[in-house]
Design an enzyme around this catalytic site. Structure first.
Site, PDB file in Angstrom:
ATOM      1  N   SER B  12       0.858  -1.185   0.000  1.00  0.00           N
ATOM      2  CA  SER B  12       0.000   0.000   0.000  1.00  0.00           C
ATOM      3  C   SER B  12       0.896   1.238   0.000  1.00  0.00           C
ATOM      4  CB  SER B  12      -0.942  -0.048   1.208  1.00  0.00           C
ATOM      5  OG  SER B  12      -1.885   0.990   1.157  1.00  0.00           O
ATOM      6  N   THR B  13       0.664   2.174   0.901  1.00  0.00           N
ATOM      7  CA  THR B  13       1.466   3.403   0.909  1.00  0.00           C
ATOM      8  C   THR B  13       2.961   3.078   1.005  1.00  0.00           C
ATOM      9  OG1 THR B  13      -0.351   4.504   2.040  1.00  0.00           O
ATOM     10  CG2 THR B  13       1.787   5.608   2.079  1.00  0.00           C
ATOM     11  N   HIS B  38      -2.520  -1.166  -3.403  1.00  0.00           N
ATOM     12  CA  HIS B  38      -3.605  -0.182  -3.297  1.00  0.00           C
ATOM     13  C   HIS B  38      -3.213   1.057  -4.094  1.00  0.00           C
ATOM     14  CE1 HIS B  38      -4.164  -2.085   0.956  1.00  0.00           C
ATOM     15  NE2 HIS B  38      -4.735  -2.833   0.028  1.00  0.00           N
TER      16      HIS B  38
END
Lengths: 124, 188
Positions: B12-13, B38
């Site tokens: 993700s991040t 994501h």
């Protein structure tokens, strides 16, 4: 070329980052608050946003939520910026839009590398 | 063609920084990698194009009915969950958000079945906010698979790997490049 928007209440930091990134050939704009950032997006800004978290008034996360609520995400990528070395974050559905997390003070080389990666995702 | 090995990698991040390091340290493997990052839908293709520079393995956005071919990488597109049917085929489907996201890493990992024969299943959770991937790695561990997570020092956000490690089901905690080398050692 997609532009970069520096969102930070600290004018000195905005100017320093702007100078660094303009020297790399990018078009750079500034916003001194979350509200200014929102206004620029409403006026059509689409590009890479470097969003400081700690700002008076609307902070970085509140600004990101406002961007989401107004449907202004499309065409933008957001990197959150913080002075904390290892932020403790909770997820609330924003992780799709927040691609990375940059730590101040910036290491110039690292900042340029991260921005280049973001621009690649917006351009390629 | 039989599927030998499956590796599901979730990020993700910070993932767009970690994945090039991981893939860049890894030769072509006799496994199908399924990446769940994501990200907003409008960068799906550019994300694939960017990662292509770092890996010798063919890489593409996943589509329903894609077969998991050893030596290839499939990237889950945004907006739908990405399941692996019978450990052989991609199924993309709408559905409620899981862990606030879609695709959810947990959904992909939890769709895996026990490996048949000598097949091996591995799961990796990289940097990111929240807890997505933790339940998925536990599932893979319970299937007899091998699990890896990114270490604290190299994460942009330690949320996801941290939650995965708390389950007690993570075998290796490493920086991205070392994860790539470890996967090569385990699978190659």
């Amino acid at each position: 070329m997609k532009p970069i928007l520096i969102v930070d209440d600290d004018e000195v930091i905005r100017e320093m980052v702007m100078m660094l990134l303009e020297n790399e050939g990018w078009q750079v704009r500034q916003a001194g608050s979350g509200q200014e950032c929102l206004n620029q997006l409403r006026q059509g800004f689409r590009g890479l946003i470097l969003m400081d978290i700690r700002m008076p008034g609307m902070d970085g996360w509140e600004t990101v939520r406002a961007i989401a609520q107004e449907g202004l995400f499309t065409g933008n990528l957001i990197y959150m910026v913080t002075g904390e070395a290892k932020p403790n974050l909770t997820a609330d559905g924003l992780q799709e839009y927040v691609l990375d997390y940059l730590v101040k003070p910036f290491h110039p080389g690292q900042l340029v590398k991260s921005v280049r990666q973001g621009m690649d995702l917006l351009l390629s | 063609m039989a599927v030998d090995n499956i590796i599901v990698i979730g990020a993700s991040t910070g993932g767009p920084r970690a994945l090039p390091e991981l893939l860049g340290a890894m030769p072509a493997l006799p496994a199908c990698l399924v990446l769940v990052q994501h990200m907003p839908q409008y960068i799906n293709q550019s994300f694939v194009n960017t990662l292509r520079r770092y890996t010798p393995m063919p890489i593409a956005l996943a589509q329903t009915n894609d077969r998991l071919q050893p030596g290839t990488i499939l990237v889950a597109p945004s907006g739908v969950h990405c399941r692996i049917q019978q450990n052989k085929r991609i199924v993309l489907a709408e559905g409620p958000l899981v862990n606030y996201v879609r695709p959810a890493i947990d959904v992909t990992m939890q769709s895996l079945l026990p490996p048949a024969g000598l097949e091996r299943i591995l799961g990796v959770v990289l940097t990111g906010m929240g807890c997505d991937g933790a339940a998925g790695l536990s599932h893979i561990k319970n299937l007899g698979g091998i699990t890896l997570a990114q270490n604290f020092a190299t994460c942009a956000v330690f949320g996801m790997p941290g939650e995965a490690i708390k389950t007690g089901h993570v075998d290796y905690v490493l920086p991205p490049a070392e994860i790539g080398r470890k996967l090569a050692h385990l699978i190659g």
